[in-house]
Write an enzyme that holds these catalytic residues in place. Structure first.
Site, mmCIF file in Angstrom:
data_model
loop_
_atom_site.group_PDB
_atom_site.id
_atom_site.type_symbol
_atom_site.label_atom_id
_atom_site.label_comp_id
_atom_site.label_asym_id
_atom_site.label_seq_id
_atom_site.Cartn_x
_atom_site.Cartn_y
_atom_site.Cartn_z
ATOM 1 C CE LYS A 217 -12.160 -14.049 93.405
ATOM 2 N NZ LYS A 217 -12.212 -13.542 92.026
ATOM 3 C CG ASN A 218 -14.872 -10.851 92.886
ATOM 4 O OD1 ASN A 218 -13.715 -11.239 92.682
ATOM 5 N ND2 ASN A 218 -15.926 -11.574 92.607
ATOM 6 N NE ARG B 237 -12.472 -11.870 82.967
ATOM 7 C CZ ARG B 237 -12.649 -11.290 81.798
ATOM 8 N NH1 ARG B 237 -11.964 -11.726 80.762
ATOM 9 N NH2 ARG B 237 -13.442 -10.266 81.663
ATOM 10 C CB CYS C 193 -12.321 -17.269 81.892
ATOM 11 S SG CYS C 193 -13.923 -16.936 82.531
ATOM 12 N NE ARG D 93 -16.072 -13.064 82.954
ATOM 13 C CZ ARG D 93 -15.452 -13.357 84.106
ATOM 14 N NH1 ARG D 93 -14.852 -14.498 84.237
ATOM 15 N NH2 ARG D 93 -15.412 -12.471 85.088
ATOM 16 N N PRO D 94 -16.311 -10.287 77.275
ATOM 17 C CG PRO D 94 -18.151 -9.393 76.173
ATOM 18 C CD PRO D 94 -17.704 -10.600 76.923
ATOM 19 C CB ILE D 95 -13.299 -5.585 78.533
ATOM 20 C CG1 ILE D 95 -12.220 -5.472 77.453
ATOM 21 C CG2 ILE D 95 -12.976 -6.736 79.464
ATOM 22 C CD1 ILE D 95 -10.896 -4.966 78.034
ATOM 23 C CG ASP D 96 -18.566 -4.692 74.827
ATOM 24 O OD1 ASP D 96 -18.364 -5.603 75.671
ATOM 25 O OD2 ASP D 96 -19.705 -4.306 74.543
ATOM 26 C CG ASP E 157 -19.478 -14.982 91.291
ATOM 27 O OD1 ASP E 157 -18.862 -13.964 91.642
ATOM 28 O OD2 ASP E 157 -19.541 -15.358 90.110
ATOM 29 C CB ILE F 99 -24.613 -13.367 84.791
ATOM 30 C CG1 ILE F 99 -25.659 -12.959 85.831
ATOM 31 C CG2 ILE F 99 -23.444 -12.380 84.711
ATOM 32 C CD1 ILE F 99 -26.221 -11.578 85.678
ATOM 33 N NE ARG G 118 -8.229 -17.202 89.416
ATOM 34 C CZ ARG G 118 -8.568 -16.720 88.235
ATOM 35 N NH1 ARG G 118 -8.795 -17.534 87.219
ATOM 36 N NH2 ARG G 118 -8.714 -15.424 88.047
#
Ligand code: EPZ
Length: 430
Positions: A22-23, A93, A117, A122-125, A305, A327, A397
């Protein structure tokens, strides 16, 4: 509302086919729109996140032709809009991968800021830092990220934190920037390598994926390709722990054993026998699992995961174990659910101390997120009695036909959407 209902105590036996990752697929689907030619993608997992990503792509004008649940044809020549609807980013996301893809191809993109979530903020900086370094003007307007670049130019970028998403997103944008980009402190996950290999099959010039330094020479155009996605190491690991927890003996097929090294090493440590073949792995459970300590790390370390899955095994092991989640900041919520099944654990910051019990008891629990939901299914399969799991939409999902694959291994599990169906299941299993 659909639920899983499980009668535990059944050792899993037999073979299970693992689907596409999936990822990897989420990054590859986004990257596929970077050419105006047609791309064929195979071994696509038929899971909710993938289907939502395809909807988000169709919405902006991408031609999506689903030839089968696992094969899709994509053509990005008709994209009329470079802004992604909020409803998609709310659902997944990873729609933010379209930011890097659209910015690379059209030098502009608008994607709503993803929220946090259940496993962390879960920042995206780091994603935005990379885009700015390549010359994009990035602003947050009404909750959306707007990125515009008259010209994208290759730069030397250092990622403060190892980030799968930032590595993939910046790699996509840089693949069509002018000149050379070096990204340091990259994530090395197999799905990062898969996205890089996919981009290279479209004519990109990316070297070093899978190491912590990726070097990219930008190209003007990308072209058509046909590509098959790597197997999903997390789906494979989930089934391997299901065998470990149910006194089982199974073979997971269509895997890359190299991607499972950290998982296999922990399964051996807790007492399982593991046999590796070219594209399959056999897991044989011991009479009683042994305690072990585990710390999640970026690849090739033990995957975050797979943290809830090993915690379920340790909850039934002989002795006390320590699980450290390095993580994400909030990935132990499922332990409250597991306590309802008799597990004994204590969370101190990013560490959980788990005291193994002889066995778990069935109970009604709720899936807090994708991987914890799958881990609660494993707990139900191992527990004495009946377990009902709510909010299984999280599990759907990322796991294709999860209950069907488990049934094939002998599990007594059913997806039900009414009390009547639940009663029917209970009558059947006695
Ligand atoms: C990907 O998430 C996966 N999702 C996650 O899998 C997986 O848990 C994670 O990688 C780690 O392996 C997809 O690939 C769609 P990160 P991602 O960026 O990319 C921090 C699943 O179960 N960070 O590697 O979001 C972040 O907060 C999902 O399939 C920043 O600080 O993870 C985290 O602490 C769950 N700034 C750490 O880095 C940023 O800009 C690693 O996150 C980006 C990340």
């Amino acid at each position: 509302m659909e639920q899983y209902i499980i009668k535990g105590g059944c050792p899993l036996h037999g073979e299970v086919e693992i689907g596409g990752a999936k990822n990897a697929a989420l990054g590859i689907l986004a990257a596929s729109i970077m050419t105006d030619e047609t791309v064929l993608i195979e071994n696509l997992p038929d899971v909710r996140d993938i289907n939502v990503m395809l909807e988000a792509m169709s919405e902006i004008g991408v031609k999506v032709e689903r030839l089968s649940p696992h094969i899709v044809k994509i053509n990005g020549s008709g994209i009329g809009d470079v802004s992604i609807e909020y409803e998609y980013i709310k659902k997944i996301r990873a729609s933010y991968y379209l930011l890097g893809a659209l910015l690379g191809k059209y030098k502009k993109a608008e994607v709503p800021l993803p929220g946090g979530c259940n496993i962390g903020s879960r920042p995206i900086d780091l994603h935005l830092k990379g885009f700015k370094a390549l010359g994009a003007k990035v602003s947050i307007v009404n909750g959306s990220i707007c990125a515009v670049a008259p010209q994208l130019r290759g730069r030397h970028i250092f990622l403060d934190t190892v980030s799968v998403g930032a590595t993939i997103n910046i790699m996509m944008a840089a693949s069509m920037a002018e000149g050379r980009t070096v990204i340091e402190n990259c994530a090395k996950e197999p799905h990062v390598v898969d996205v890089a290999n996919f981009l290279n099959s479209m004519g990109a010039n990316i070297k070093g994926a899978g190491t912590d330094i990726i070097r990219i020479n930008g190209v003007e155009k990308l072209h058509a390709t046909e590509y098959s996605i790597i197997p999903d190491q997390i789906e494979a690991g989930t089934f391997m722990f299901a065998a470990a927890c149910t006194h089982g003996d199974i073979v997971v097929k269509n895997v890359i054993p190299k991607h499972l090294e950290a998982t296999i090493s922990k399964l051996l440590e807790i007492g399982c026998e593991v046999e590796e073949f070219d594209t399959a792995v056999r897991v044989i459970a011991p009479e009683r699992l042994s305690a072990a300590n585990v710390k999640t790390l970026p690849y090739p370390g033990y995957p975050t995961d797979m943290q809830p899955q090993i915690a379920v095994a340790l909850a039934m092991a002989e002795g006390t174990s320590i699980v450290t989640e390095s993580i994400f900041e909030n990935r132990f919520k499922y332990l409250d659910e597991l306590a309802r099944m008799g597990a004994v654990s204590k969370v101190e910051g990013n560490t959980a101390i788990i005291s193994g019990v002889k066995g778990l008891m069935g109970a009604r629990v709720s899936a807090p997120d994708l991987r914890a939901g799958a881990a609660l299914v494993i707990a139900g399969l191992a527990a004495e009695g009946i377990t009902t799991i709510d909010d299984i939409v999280y599990i759907q999902r990322g796991y294709e036909n999860f209950e069907g694959k488990l049934q094939q291994l002998g599990a007594r599990i059913e997806k039900v959407s009414s009390d009547r169906e639940a009663r029917k299941f209970l009558l059947n299993v006695g």
